[in-house]
Design a protein around this motif. Structure first.
Motif, PDB file in Angstrom:
ATOM      1  N   GLU A 207       0.817  -1.210   0.000  1.00  0.00           N
ATOM      2  CA  GLU A 207       0.000   0.000   0.000  1.00  0.00           C
ATOM      3  C   GLU A 207       0.856   1.267   0.000  1.00  0.00           C
ATOM      4  O   GLU A 207       0.408   2.326  -0.434  1.00  0.00           O
ATOM      5  CB  GLU A 207      -0.937  -0.014   1.211  1.00  0.00           C
ATOM      6  N   ASN A 214       5.491  -7.154  -8.440  1.00  0.00           N
ATOM      7  CA  ASN A 214       4.638  -8.321  -8.551  1.00  0.00           C
ATOM      8  C   ASN A 214       4.991  -9.367  -7.494  1.00  0.00           C
ATOM      9  O   ASN A 214       4.119 -10.041  -6.949  1.00  0.00           O
ATOM     10  CB  ASN A 214       4.784  -8.930  -9.951  1.00  0.00           C
ATOM     11  N   LEU A 217       3.287  -8.733  -4.201  1.00  0.00           N
ATOM     12  CA  LEU A 217       1.881  -9.123  -4.224  1.00  0.00           C
ATOM     13  C   LEU A 217       1.744 -10.642  -4.116  1.00  0.00           C
ATOM     14  O   LEU A 217       0.843 -11.154  -3.448  1.00  0.00           O
ATOM     15  CB  LEU A 217       1.222  -8.625  -5.510  1.00  0.00           C
ATOM     16  N   LYS A 235      -9.116 -12.840  -3.688  1.00  0.00           N
ATOM     17  CA  LYS A 235      -9.288 -11.498  -4.247  1.00  0.00           C
ATOM     18  C   LYS A 235      -7.987 -10.982  -4.851  1.00  0.00           C
ATOM     19  O   LYS A 235      -7.977 -10.444  -5.972  1.00  0.00           O
ATOM     20  CB  LYS A 235      -9.772 -10.539  -3.157  1.00  0.00           C
ATOM     21  N   LEU A 236      -6.880 -11.167  -4.124  1.00  0.00           N
ATOM     22  CA  LEU A 236      -5.596 -10.688  -4.618  1.00  0.00           C
ATOM     23  C   LEU A 236      -5.130 -11.510  -5.823  1.00  0.00           C
ATOM     24  O   LEU A 236      -4.598 -10.963  -6.795  1.00  0.00           O
ATOM     25  CB  LEU A 236      -4.561 -10.742  -3.499  1.00  0.00           C
ATOM     26  N   GLU A 238      -7.002 -13.003  -7.981  1.00  0.00           N
ATOM     27  CA  GLU A 238      -7.813 -12.593  -9.136  1.00  0.00           C
ATOM     28  C   GLU A 238      -7.304 -11.280  -9.728  1.00  0.00           C
ATOM     29  O   GLU A 238      -7.283 -11.110 -10.952  1.00  0.00           O
ATOM     30  CB  GLU A 238      -9.284 -12.466  -8.717  1.00  0.00           C
ATOM     31  N   GLN A 239      -6.910 -10.363  -8.857  1.00  0.00           N
ATOM     32  CA  GLN A 239      -6.375  -9.085  -9.340  1.00  0.00           C
ATOM     33  C   GLN A 239      -5.083  -9.292 -10.129  1.00  0.00           C
ATOM     34  O   GLN A 239      -4.887  -8.699 -11.193  1.00  0.00           O
ATOM     35  CB  GLN A 239      -6.120  -8.146  -8.156  1.00  0.00           C
ATOM     36  N   LEU A 240      -4.199 -10.150  -9.604  1.00  0.00           N
ATOM     37  CA  LEU A 240      -2.940 -10.413 -10.285  1.00  0.00           C
ATOM     38  C   LEU A 240      -3.167 -11.105 -11.624  1.00  0.00           C
ATOM     39  O   LEU A 240      -2.514 -10.777 -12.620  1.00  0.00           O
ATOM     40  CB  LEU A 240      -2.042 -11.282  -9.398  1.00  0.00           C
ATOM     41  N   ALA A 242      -5.888 -10.968 -13.465  1.00  0.00           N
ATOM     42  CA  ALA A 242      -6.534 -10.041 -14.397  1.00  0.00           C
ATOM     43  C   ALA A 242      -5.534  -9.035 -14.939  1.00  0.00           C
ATOM     44  O   ALA A 242      -5.612  -8.623 -16.100  1.00  0.00           O
ATOM     45  CB  ALA A 242      -7.684  -9.318 -13.696  1.00  0.00           C
ATOM     46  N   LYS A 243      -4.585  -8.662 -14.100  1.00  0.00           N
ATOM     47  CA  LYS A 243      -3.570  -7.690 -14.511  1.00  0.00           C
ATOM     48  C   LYS A 243      -2.617  -8.290 -15.541  1.00  0.00           C
ATOM     49  O   LYS A 243      -2.114  -7.586 -16.424  1.00  0.00           O
ATOM     50  CB  LYS A 243      -2.787  -7.239 -13.276  1.00  0.00           C
TER      51      LYS A 243
END
Length: 397
Positions: A207, A214, A217, A235-236, A238-240, A242-243
């Motif tokens: 943050e 990466n 994360l 959640k994290l 999925e974000q990685l 998607a990125k």
């Protein structure tokens, strides 16, 4: 801290994987710190004060005139490639000299730590790093970078309690909130299997950085997963994913996190997309996907498709577990001849006679009695918990 031009990366930082066959603890990507400060900056260059809130009083003492030639020789020796032995000799001479002040000895020990690390001698590197701190002659930038270096060496050697003590002292004295330093403490805690304790430091690092690496994360995601905080891990992940939709590692990590969260359908879906795009390239990946399908109701045809594709590509090993899964999937999808052929391949590789016995039962059901008897005999030869079942088949007219 001084560094050899060809050796920018001081320490590597192993990224911990997630669970199961898909991701192992040696998941292992690296975060390398580039320690680029130099003790020989141009005077006109403004040196960044890295720790403006440090509680340590910087020493005013600088290089002594009597040791200047020795220090210059040391700098030149260190800059040469594959010259660790000469460097270490000069380091030890300066440290032992009664003409050297605290600054001279600190500089020598600092170079000694780097030279020892260059020789893969972690113990000696730690010894010299500790001497730097004991001599206490460097400015705050170099003093605390040495302390940070020491903590990483201790972490690398699995001395987690010592590494944490060093980092606690580092943060107490520097008041630092730098993400690249917080993440190291988070990684130490992770590697010490203190997953819940690691999360706050890793979150603060992520943050606090406008562009978190990466790797940071990924280790935060791994910490969530190991701490049983599956929703946060998913959640994290999925974000990685998607990125980086084309990053296979990110997709595999997502599948693993889904699996740990008991979201088998979603995990299989991720791997299926990778299979469709030709990105499943080793035995473990195919085995993981067909195993998921095998544990889902009504997905026998998917098990068959994945196994046959893996075998045809020569990626999936044609072993007992593969042929057994194929046999069972053919059987439950009412493709009996194919099931029999798969059982015939699996049975000789079985550790006991149970697979031969199942083959015998299916052959009996298909009224292929001579073949059933032969399979029953092979079952007895390999060993059975209940040999009477095979004997019944052998007794058939």
């Amino acid at each position: 801290m001084l560094h050899r031009k060809s050796r920018h990366a001081l320490l590597s930082f192993a990224i911990i994987g997630l669970l199961g066959a898909g991701v192992a603890a040696d998941a292992v990507a690296q975060m390398n710190r580039d320690d680029s400060s130099s003790m020989r900056r141009q005077k006109k260059e403004k040196v960044e004060i890295r720790y403006p809130e440090a509680t340590r009083q910087e020493p005013k003492e600088k290089a002594s005139a009597k040791m200047q030639n020795q220090l210059n020789k040391l700098f030149k020796a260190y800059e040469k490639e594959n010259n660790e032995d000469e460097t270490m000799t000069l380091v030890n001479e300066i440290i032992a000299s009664d003409k050297a002040n605290a600054y001279d000895k600190s500089v020598a020990a600092q170079i000694g730590a780097q030279a020892a690390y260059g020789k893969d001698d972690s113990k000696l590197a730690k010894d010299y790093a500790n001497k730097v701190l004991e001599f206490n002659g460097l400015d705050n930038n170099n003093h605390y970078q040495t302390m940070f270096f020491l903590a990483q060496l201790q972490m690398q050697d699995d001395q987690f309690n010592e590494a944490l003590a060093t980092m606690d002292k580092f943060f107490a004295e520097t008041k630092s909130q730098k993400p690249e330093e917080l993440v190291v403490k988070g990684n130490i805690l992770y590697r010490a299997e203190r997953y819940a304790d690691a999360i706050p430091f890793l979150k603060q690092a992520v943050e606090g950085s406008p562009e978190p690496k990466n790797e940071w994360l990924q280790i935060l995601m791994a910490s969530y997963a190991e701490a049983g905080q599956n929703d946060a891990a998913v959640k994290l992940a999925e974000q990685l994913a998607a990125k980086s939709p084309t990053d296979k590692k990110a997709q595999m990590n997502l599948a693993s996190v889904y699996l740990q969260a008991d979201k088998t359908d979603q995990a299989a879906g991720v791997l299926e997309k990778l299979r469709a795009s030709g990105q499943l390239t080793d035995d473990r990946e195919y085995r993981q996907l067909y195993s998921m399908y095998a544990n889902m109701d009504g997905r026998e045809k998917d098990v068959i498709a994945v196994i046959n594709e893996g075998l045809q590509k020569g990626v999936l090993k044609d072993d007992y577990q593969t042929q057994l899964a194929l046999a069972q999937s053919y059987y439950y999808s009412e493709q009996i001849p194919q099931a029999i052929e798969a059982w015939k391949k699996a049975a000789p590789q079985s550790p006991n006679g149970e697979t031969y016995l199942n083959l015998a039962r299916v052959l009996w059901q298909e009224n292929r009695i001579p073949e059933a008897k032969q399979a029953a005999k092979s079952a007895l030869d390999k060993g059975l918990k209940k040999p009477e079942d095979a004997k019944k088949i052998l007794a058939l007219p």
